[in-house]
Design a protein around this motif. Structure first.
Motif, PDB file in Angstrom:
ATOM      1  N   THR A  92       0.847  -1.192   0.000  1.00 37.13           N
ATOM      2  CA  THR A  92       0.000   0.000   0.000  1.00 37.13           C
ATOM      3  C   THR A  92       0.878   1.235   0.000  1.00 37.13           C
ATOM      4  N   VAL A 142      -3.155   3.431  -2.072  1.00 41.29           N
ATOM      5  CA  VAL A 142      -3.356   2.515  -3.197  1.00 41.29           C
ATOM      6  C   VAL A 142      -2.577   1.220  -2.978  1.00 41.29           C
ATOM      7  N   THR A 171      -6.351  -0.922  -6.240  1.00 33.37           N
ATOM      8  CA  THR A 171      -7.329  -0.025  -5.622  1.00 33.37           C
ATOM      9  C   THR A 171      -7.862   0.967  -6.652  1.00 33.37           C
ATOM     10  N   GLY A 212      -6.917   5.467  -7.611  1.00 37.20           N
ATOM     11  CA  GLY A 212      -5.601   5.946  -7.177  1.00 37.20           C
ATOM     12  C   GLY A 212      -4.617   6.029  -8.324  1.00 37.20           C
ATOM     13  N   ASN A 226       2.569   7.897  -5.595  1.00 37.13           N
ATOM     14  CA  ASN A 226       1.126   8.077  -5.521  1.00 37.13           C
ATOM     15  C   ASN A 226       0.833   9.571  -5.648  1.00 37.13           C
ATOM     16  N   PRO A 278      -0.893   8.528  -0.076  1.00 37.33           N
ATOM     17  CA  PRO A 278      -0.877   9.703  -0.942  1.00 37.33           C
ATOM     18  C   PRO A 278       0.417  10.504  -0.764  1.00 37.33           C
ATOM     19  N   PRO A 334      -5.281  11.157  -3.995  1.00 43.00           N
ATOM     20  CA  PRO A 334      -5.704  11.471  -2.638  1.00 43.00           C
ATOM     21  C   PRO A 334      -5.962  10.263  -1.732  1.00 43.00           C
ATOM     22  N   VAL A 335      -5.839   9.045  -2.262  1.00 45.94           N
ATOM     23  CA  VAL A 335      -6.162   7.855  -1.467  1.00 45.94           C
ATOM     24  C   VAL A 335      -4.987   6.880  -1.437  1.00 45.94           C
TER      25      VAL A 335
END
Length: 83
Positions: free
Chosen positions: A11, A73, A39, A42, A67, A14, A70-71
């Motif tokens: 993961t 990923v 995800t 993203g 990234n 951001p 905003p999320v």
């Protein structure tokens, strides 16, 4: 030679960047890697692609993934050689 779903997914927060160093067991010539995104929503970018011939004769490839969304990923790598 193309590859998808390569290496263990991670993961990426951001604004964060991961640096990947990987080998595929041989020198596959030019290889480009990008994010195999798991995800939705993203956007990730790949940059600083490279290749290194090790002293033992093996080949190591590397790429950085950032990234820009905003999320967080979840992703791993996909890519392949130029045709």
């Amino acid at each position: 030679m193309a590859f998808n779903n390569f290496l263990t997914p991670v993961t990426l927060a951001p604004g964060a960047t991961h640096n990947w160093w990987y080998t595929r067991g041989a020198d596959f010539g030019f290889q480009h890697a990008a994010a195999d995104i798991k995800t939705p929503g993203g956007p990730l970018i790949a940059f600083d692609q490279g290749k290194k011939k090790e002293n033992n004769g093996s080949t190591t490839y590397f790429v950085s993934i950032r990234n820009i969304g905003p999320v967080p990923v979840l992703y791993n790598l996909q890519g392949g050689g130029a045709v």
